[in-house]
Design a protein around this motif. Structure first.
Motif, PDB file in Angstrom:
ATOM      1  N   VAL A   1      50.005  43.534  46.093  1.00 26.82           N
ATOM      2  CA  VAL A   1      48.914  43.743  47.047  1.00 26.82           C
ATOM      3  C   VAL A   1      47.665  44.251  46.321  1.00 26.82           C
ATOM      4  O   VAL A   1      46.538  43.822  46.595  1.00 26.82           O
ATOM      5  CB  VAL A   1      49.355  44.732  48.145  1.00 26.82           C
ATOM      6  CG1 VAL A   1      48.224  44.991  49.112  1.00 26.82           C
ATOM      7  CG2 VAL A   1      50.566  44.198  48.866  1.00 26.82           C
TER       8      VAL A   1
ATOM      9  N   ILE B   1      43.679  43.123  46.486  1.00 27.05           N
ATOM     10  CA  ILE B   1      42.614  43.957  47.050  1.00 27.05           C
ATOM     11  C   ILE B   1      41.607  44.408  45.994  1.00 27.05           C
ATOM     12  O   ILE B   1      40.396  44.411  46.237  1.00 27.05           O
ATOM     13  CB  ILE B   1      43.222  45.159  47.797  1.00 27.05           C
ATOM     14  CG1 ILE B   1      43.976  44.637  49.017  1.00 27.05           C
ATOM     15  CG2 ILE B   1      42.155  46.139  48.224  1.00 27.05           C
ATOM     16  CD1 ILE B   1      44.628  45.680  49.836  1.00 27.05           C
TER      17      ILE B   1
ATOM     18  N   PRO C   1      40.472  42.940  43.077  1.00 25.60           N
ATOM     19  CA  PRO C   1      39.433  41.937  42.784  1.00 25.60           C
ATOM     20  C   PRO C   1      38.525  41.667  43.982  1.00 25.60           C
ATOM     21  O   PRO C   1      37.321  41.467  43.814  1.00 25.60           O
ATOM     22  CB  PRO C   1      40.229  40.684  42.416  1.00 25.60           C
ATOM     23  CG  PRO C   1      41.565  41.167  42.043  1.00 25.60           C
ATOM     24  CD  PRO C   1      41.810  42.394  42.849  1.00 25.60           C
ATOM     25  N   ALA C   2      39.112  41.714  45.194  1.00 20.30           N
ATOM     26  CA  ALA C   2      38.279  41.480  46.378  1.00 20.30           C
ATOM     27  C   ALA C   2      37.194  42.546  46.464  1.00 20.30           C
ATOM     28  O   ALA C   2      36.026  42.254  46.760  1.00 20.30           O
ATOM     29  CB  ALA C   2      39.134  41.502  47.634  1.00 20.30           C
ATOM     30  N   LEU C   3      37.568  43.808  46.180  1.00 19.58           N
ATOM     31  CA  LEU C   3      36.584  44.880  46.215  1.00 19.58           C
ATOM     32  C   LEU C   3      35.534  44.688  45.119  1.00 19.58           C
ATOM     33  O   LEU C   3      34.352  44.964  45.320  1.00 19.58           O
ATOM     34  CB  LEU C   3      37.270  46.230  46.044  1.00 19.58           C
ATOM     35  CG  LEU C   3      37.954  46.757  47.300  1.00 19.58           C
ATOM     36  CD1 LEU C   3      38.805  47.963  46.968  1.00 19.58           C
ATOM     37  CD2 LEU C   3      36.919  47.115  48.352  1.00 19.58           C
ATOM     38  N   GLU C   4      35.989  44.199  43.942  1.00 20.43           N
ATOM     39  CA  GLU C   4      35.032  43.969  42.855  1.00 20.43           C
ATOM     40  C   GLU C   4      34.019  42.903  43.247  1.00 20.43           C
ATOM     41  O   GLU C   4      32.827  43.029  42.975  1.00 20.43           O
ATOM     42  CB  GLU C   4      35.772  43.553  41.583  1.00 20.43           C
ATOM     43  CG  GLU C   4      36.198  44.723  40.736  1.00 20.43           C
ATOM     44  CD  GLU C   4      37.090  44.303  39.585  1.00 20.43           C
ATOM     45  OE1 GLU C   4      36.869  43.222  39.025  1.00 20.43           O
ATOM     46  OE2 GLU C   4      38.006  45.073  39.260  1.00 20.43           O
ATOM     47  N   VAL C   5      34.518  41.849  43.894  1.00 19.70           N
ATOM     48  CA  VAL C   5      33.602  40.793  44.342  1.00 19.70           C
ATOM     49  C   VAL C   5      32.634  41.356  45.367  1.00 19.70           C
ATOM     50  O   VAL C   5      31.429  41.098  45.322  1.00 19.70           O
ATOM     51  CB  VAL C   5      34.397  39.606  44.929  1.00 19.70           C
ATOM     52  CG1 VAL C   5      33.461  38.599  45.554  1.00 19.70           C
ATOM     53  CG2 VAL C   5      35.214  38.951  43.849  1.00 19.70           C
ATOM     54  N   LEU C   6      33.171  42.167  46.292  1.00 18.73           N
ATOM     55  CA  LEU C   6      32.330  42.785  47.326  1.00 18.73           C
ATOM     56  C   LEU C   6      31.236  43.622  46.665  1.00 18.73           C
ATOM     57  O   LEU C   6      30.087  43.647  47.108  1.00 18.73           O
ATOM     58  CB  LEU C   6      33.216  43.663  48.211  1.00 18.73           C
ATOM     59  CG  LEU C   6      32.821  43.894  49.663  1.00 18.73           C
ATOM     60  CD1 LEU C   6      32.618  42.591  50.378  1.00 18.73           C
ATOM     61  CD2 LEU C   6      33.876  44.711  50.371  1.00 18.73           C
TER      62      LEU C   6
ATOM     63  N   GLY D   1      29.979  43.034  43.793  1.00 20.05           N
ATOM     64  CA  GLY D   1      29.074  42.198  43.019  1.00 20.05           C
ATOM     65  C   GLY D   1      28.126  41.363  43.851  1.00 20.05           C
ATOM     66  O   GLY D   1      27.274  40.681  43.308  1.00 20.05           O
TER      67      GLY D   1
ATOM     68  N   PHE E   1      42.957  46.439  54.209  1.00 17.99           N
ATOM     69  CA  PHE E   1      42.887  45.008  54.494  1.00 17.99           C
ATOM     70  C   PHE E   1      41.614  44.625  55.225  1.00 17.99           C
ATOM     71  O   PHE E   1      41.165  43.484  55.120  1.00 17.99           O
ATOM     72  CB  PHE E   1      44.133  44.559  55.258  1.00 17.99           C
ATOM     73  CG  PHE E   1      45.309  44.376  54.356  1.00 17.99           C
ATOM     74  CD1 PHE E   1      45.484  43.196  53.661  1.00 17.99           C
ATOM     75  CD2 PHE E   1      46.203  45.402  54.143  1.00 17.99           C
ATOM     76  CE1 PHE E   1      46.536  43.033  52.787  1.00 17.99           C
ATOM     77  CE2 PHE E   1      47.259  45.255  53.270  1.00 17.99           C
ATOM     78  CZ  PHE E   1      47.428  44.075  52.596  1.00 17.99           C
TER      79      PHE E   1
ATOM     80  N   VAL F   1      39.104  43.556  52.682  1.00 22.51           N
ATOM     81  CA  VAL F   1      39.294  42.158  52.297  1.00 22.51           C
ATOM     82  C   VAL F   1      38.821  41.242  53.426  1.00 22.51           C
ATOM     83  O   VAL F   1      38.174  40.221  53.195  1.00 22.51           O
ATOM     84  CB  VAL F   1      40.778  41.883  51.971  1.00 22.51           C
ATOM     85  CG1 VAL F   1      40.971  40.439  51.559  1.00 22.51           C
ATOM     86  CG2 VAL F   1      41.243  42.798  50.869  1.00 22.51           C
TER      87      VAL F   1
ATOM     88  N   LEU G   1      35.082  40.924  53.461  1.00 18.27           N
ATOM     89  CA  LEU G   1      34.631  40.013  52.403  1.00 18.27           C
ATOM     90  C   LEU G   1      34.810  38.560  52.840  1.00 18.27           C
ATOM     91  O   LEU G   1      33.877  37.744  52.745  1.00 18.27           O
ATOM     92  CB  LEU G   1      35.422  40.275  51.121  1.00 18.27           C
ATOM     93  CG  LEU G   1      35.106  39.330  49.970  1.00 18.27           C
ATOM     94  CD1 LEU G   1      33.704  39.578  49.476  1.00 18.27           C
ATOM     95  CD2 LEU G   1      36.099  39.494  48.838  1.00 18.27           C
TER      96      LEU G   1
ATOM     97  N   SER H   1      25.557  39.609  35.803  1.00 20.42           N
ATOM     98  CA  SER H   1      25.571  39.030  37.146  1.00 20.42           C
ATOM     99  C   SER H   1      24.867  39.967  38.119  1.00 20.42           C
ATOM    100  O   SER H   1      24.249  39.520  39.084  1.00 20.42           O
ATOM    101  CB  SER H   1      26.995  38.709  37.598  1.00 20.42           C
ATOM    102  OG  SER H   1      27.709  39.877  37.859  1.00 20.42           O
TER     103      SER H   1
ATOM    104  N   LEU I   1      30.044  34.147  41.647  1.00 22.18           N
ATOM    105  CA  LEU I   1      31.510  34.126  41.705  1.00 22.18           C
ATOM    106  C   LEU I   1      32.078  33.490  40.446  1.00 22.18           C
ATOM    107  O   LEU I   1      33.112  33.922  39.942  1.00 22.18           O
ATOM    108  CB  LEU I   1      31.988  33.368  42.954  1.00 22.18           C
ATOM    109  CG  LEU I   1      31.821  34.124  44.267  1.00 22.18           C
ATOM    110  CD1 LEU I   1      32.359  33.309  45.431  1.00 22.18           C
ATOM    111  CD2 LEU I   1      32.535  35.466  44.220  1.00 22.18           C
TER     112      LEU I   1
ATOM    113  N   ASN J   1      32.036  36.205  37.913  1.00 24.25           N
ATOM    114  CA  ASN J   1      33.135  37.145  38.141  1.00 24.25           C
ATOM    115  C   ASN J   1      34.443  36.552  37.670  1.00 24.25           C
ATOM    116  O   ASN J   1      35.254  37.229  37.037  1.00 24.25           O
ATOM    117  CB  ASN J   1      33.243  37.481  39.631  1.00 24.25           C
ATOM    118  CG  ASN J   1      32.280  38.577  40.022  1.00 24.25           C
ATOM    119  OD1 ASN J   1      31.386  38.902  39.261  1.00 24.25           O
ATOM    120  ND2 ASN J   1      32.459  39.145  41.183  1.00 24.25           N
TER     121      ASN J   1
ATOM    122  N   ILE K   1      36.983  38.045  34.907  1.00 25.74           N
ATOM    123  CA  ILE K   1      38.372  38.409  35.215  1.00 25.74           C
ATOM    124  C   ILE K   1      39.332  37.656  34.290  1.00 25.74           C
ATOM    125  O   ILE K   1      40.314  38.213  33.800  1.00 25.74           O
ATOM    126  CB  ILE K   1      38.677  38.127  36.706  1.00 25.74           C
ATOM    127  CG1 ILE K   1      37.936  39.163  37.568  1.00 25.74           C
ATOM    128  CG2 ILE K   1      40.164  38.192  36.986  1.00 25.74           C
ATOM    129  CD1 ILE K   1      37.984  38.892  39.040  1.00 25.74           C
TER     130      ILE K   1
END
Lengths: 318, 407
Positions: free
Chosen positions: A127, A131, A133-138, A140, B44, B47, B50, B326, B389, B392, B396
């Motif tokens: 999990v 979460i 990476p999603a936060l990192e994208v958020l 960015g 969640f 997420v 996002l 970025s 993206l 990113n 990663i």
């Protein structure tokens, strides 16, 4: 490779080092290091440059007719562009800035802390792998994107719920800034929570505490300095945020606590000045520097406090 | 002296008092479940937010995304307006910003992290420098914008008045004449502020096609020459020129004005502390044993840093740098302060050229009241987010590939 003595080939040394005379090496290294030292001083001088530039231009502003430091710090009216009599009192801009920042923190602090607790105490690696990476994208996503969303999605949404919400308002801007600073609080607080050693968790759980009690009474207090500093850094970010408020919060400086009203923040005013056709070196243009200096001092205070709390009150274990 | 059971507080030794003082089990379990639920919900929902944001933007923006949008300049008519100069402007920044920020950032980080002093006084200074970098990272980007506006754009107003330059390289100025047959003749002049060229017979000039000719001057009432070649290079003696400039790709001037270079330098200020901090963390993660091994082999401190420590830290440094760049690409506030909202239809041709960038153009469209422009802004955001993206994802991937432990 004569007589079994290894040559200085890559085969024998993990690092290939050209053998030079001691002197050449010393001289060239001293050169490189002093060059790098110079660059380091430059990046350090940056703070001084900021203070000097803002201070100098702000002092020009305070020398103008009808402007004084006292009025600036105590005035409750800010109208540099309109009206026959101009007033330069910073409080309406500070009030707007704080209104947006407080709304943002009201959203980001609970959500960010709960997410951090989840990531450090509950989540299994799979999990977490989603979460984090999603936060990192958020984190960015550019702020102009949040500003666009605040203007074209949040504001119409709030208008459907309440009639008292204007086309430009502090609420949508605050919510957008809240989403913006949520990843900051989460990632910094999570670092603090994960730094708490496992014996404390095991001890609390072994004494019969539930996971919630462990988190609340043991882990959170132990990580408190890191958490507070993350909140302070996020607050500084919220106060200095520009594009969201420039797009969604409006251009009317006023003393109000009503989140549905149009306001102006310090950053919003700076953008308005830079975009407007006011003449360079006019009094209203120079007022931009005084506002920038105020903003710089406020955010500097927050980040300094955050850094000091993190350094000084860090609980040392082991 | 060991404690006996009877020394314990009654609340622990007496089961009845203990039960009365503590919360009942089912209540504790329930609040535990609620807290757990809250944590999971919060995590969640971030997420979810996002996903929702990206879907909303895709829904708003993809519809208008077309080839003309990517290749056209901005236009007052939203139907034909495009994003091309903004994309090119961002690419210029993408090249210039790392070029300037990376060496400075890495050098500072190495000095701060690998050459820590041992003397108490120097240690004090070192920790102040560290605090200073942390603070710089917290300065709002709009403040850096104001600094860029004051220092780079006008050089405090000392170096030349608005629109004038103190020093210029790589510029050729011409006086441009229009003849009666609509022929353009360009007479080279010494500099951008040189006096107007005086028309004389045989003056050297260039045609619009770049051909060298000598000007033939005739009086006000003289008949226009019949010969076609002569007619091409004939002017009347009262014709007045306009000044035009041709800037080569290496055009450079002081003060920098509101061009790409100013934008890049300002963004460098914004991301420099970020790169320094990321590089420092990467260097810190390199195990100390590697340094000791290098010293043991007889490497000097600098050789150790440059050949052993920095290469091991490189993947992490690159990850941090890509994320910082970025951020620079998405940053609008400092650019807004220095460049403002300008109507730019051509991509920049040199580092001093006026420019626009993707976030600036998005702001420009988003702040207009018409819905058509909001749709354009959404399309621009889709392009910008796609690029970011990708960045990113690259960061990663680099991080995951190099995740093997060094110790």
């Amino acid at each position: 490779m004569k007589n079994g003595i290894p040559s200085t080939s890559k085969k024998w040394f993990p690092v290939s080092v050209r053998l030079r005379s001691r002197l050449t090496q010393k001289v060239s290294e001293a050169g490189i290091l002093s060059g790098m030292g110079l660059i380091t001083t430059l990046s350090v001088l940056l703070t001084l440059i900021i203070i000097i530039v803002l201070g100098y231009e702000a002092s020009l502003f305070f020398q103008q007719d009808g402007v004084s430091v006292r009025d600036f710090l105590t005035g409750f009216e800010w109208n540099p562009l309109l009206g026959s009599e101009k007033h330069f009192g910073i409080w309406p801009l500070v009030c707007g800035t704080l209104l947006v920042a407080v709304i943002a923190l009201l959203i980001a602090v609970p959500a960010g802390l709960l997410t951090a607790v989840f990531l450090s105490e509950y989540a299994n690696p799979r999990v977490r792998a989603i979460i984090k990476p999603a936060l990192e994208v958020l984190a960015g996503i550019p702020t102009v994107v949040y500003g666009f969303l605040a203007l074209t999605v949040f504001t119409p949404g709030f208008k459907l719920i309440s009639e008292n919400v204007g086309s430009y308002n502090a609420l949508s801007a605050g919510v957008a800034v809240g989403i913006l600073i949520l990843p900051i609080i989460t990632s910094l607080s999570e670092d603090a929570l994960r730094a708490v050693p496992n014996n404390l968790r095991e001890g609390a759980l072994g004494l019969g505490a539930t996971p919630a009690e462990t988190s609340f009474r043991v882990i959170l207090p132990a990580a408190l300095s890191g958490i507070i500093s993350s909140i302070l850094l996020a607050a500084a970010r919220a106060i200095g945020e520009t594009m969201i408020v420039a797009l969604a919060a409006g251009n009317t400086p006023k003393l109000t606590l009503n989140p549905g009203e149009e306001i102006q923040t310090m950053t919003g005013f700076m953008v308005q000045m830079a975009l407007g056709d006011v003449s360079n070196y006019g009094v209203e243009y120079l007022s931009m520097y005084a506002v920038a200096l105020t903003l710089f001092i406020i955010t500097l205070g927050f980040t300094l406090m955050g850094a000091i709390i993190r350094r000084r009150y860090r609980e040392e274990y082991q | 002296m060991s404690k006996k059971i009877s020394d314990m507080p009654e609340i622990l030794s007496d089961p009845q008092k203990h039960a009365a003082a503590t919360r009942p089990e089912e209540k504790r379990n329930r609040s535990n479940r609620i807290f757990r639920g809250l944590c999971i919900g919060a995590a969640f929902s971030s997420v979810g937010i996002l996903a929702l944001l990206i879907l909303t933007l895709l829904g708003l923006g993809v519809g208008d995304l077309s080839k003309t949008f990517l290749t056209n300049p901005p236009d007052p008519d939203p139907a034909v307006a495009g994003f091309f100069p903004a994309i090119m402007g961002s690419i210029w920044l993408l090249v210039l910003v790392p070029l300037l920020a990376l060496p400075a950032g890495v050098a500072t980080a190495i000095i701060l992290e690998e050459f820590t002093p041992r003397k108490p006084v120097l240690k004090r200074i070192h920790s102040l420098l560290q605090l200073n970098i942390t603070n710089l990272a917290g300065v709002p980007s709009v403040v850096y914008g104001i600094i860029g506006l004051t220092i780079f754009v006008s050089m405090f107003g000392f170096a030349g008045k608005h629109g004038q330059s103190l020093v210029e390289w790589g510029i050729r100025s011409f006086d441009q004449f229009y003849s009666e047959v609509d022929q353009v003749l360009l007479v080279p002049v010494a500099g951008p502020n040189a006096p107007e060229a005086v028309l004389t017979e045989g003056l050297e000039a260039l045609t619009a096609q770049g051909q060298e000719v000598r000007i033939h001057v005739i009086g006000e009432n003289a008949p226009w020459p019949e010969d076609r070649a002569l007619s091409q290079r004939t002017l009347r003696d009262y014709d007045t020129p306009g000044r035009v400039h041709e800037r080569s790709w290496y055009y450079f001037r002081i003060p920098f004005g509101r061009g790409v270079l100013t934008g890049a330098l300002t963004l460098v200020l914004v991301i420099l502390p970020v790169i320094i901090i990321a590089t420092q963390e990467a260097l810190r993660a390199v195990p100390y044993s590697l340094r000791e091994a290098a010293w043991g082999l007889g490497l000097s401190r600098w050789q150790t840093v440059w050949r052993v420590v920095f290469p091991s830290a490189l993947p992490t440094v690159m990850t941090g740098t890509i994320l910082a760049i970025s951020r620079a690409v998405g940053e609008a506030a400092p650019l807004l302060m220095i460049a403002g909202i300008v109507f730019i239809t051509n991509p920049p041709g040199n580092i001093m050229d006026d420019f626009t960038a993707m976030p600036l153009q998005i702001y420009n469209w988003a702040q207009r009241p018409q819905k058509e422009f909001h749709d354009l802004a959404a399309s621009g955001i889709v392009v910008l987010l796609t690029i970011l993206l990708c960045f990113n994802a690259i960061a990663i991937i680099i991080r995951n590939r190099s995740n093997k432990a060094l110790s």
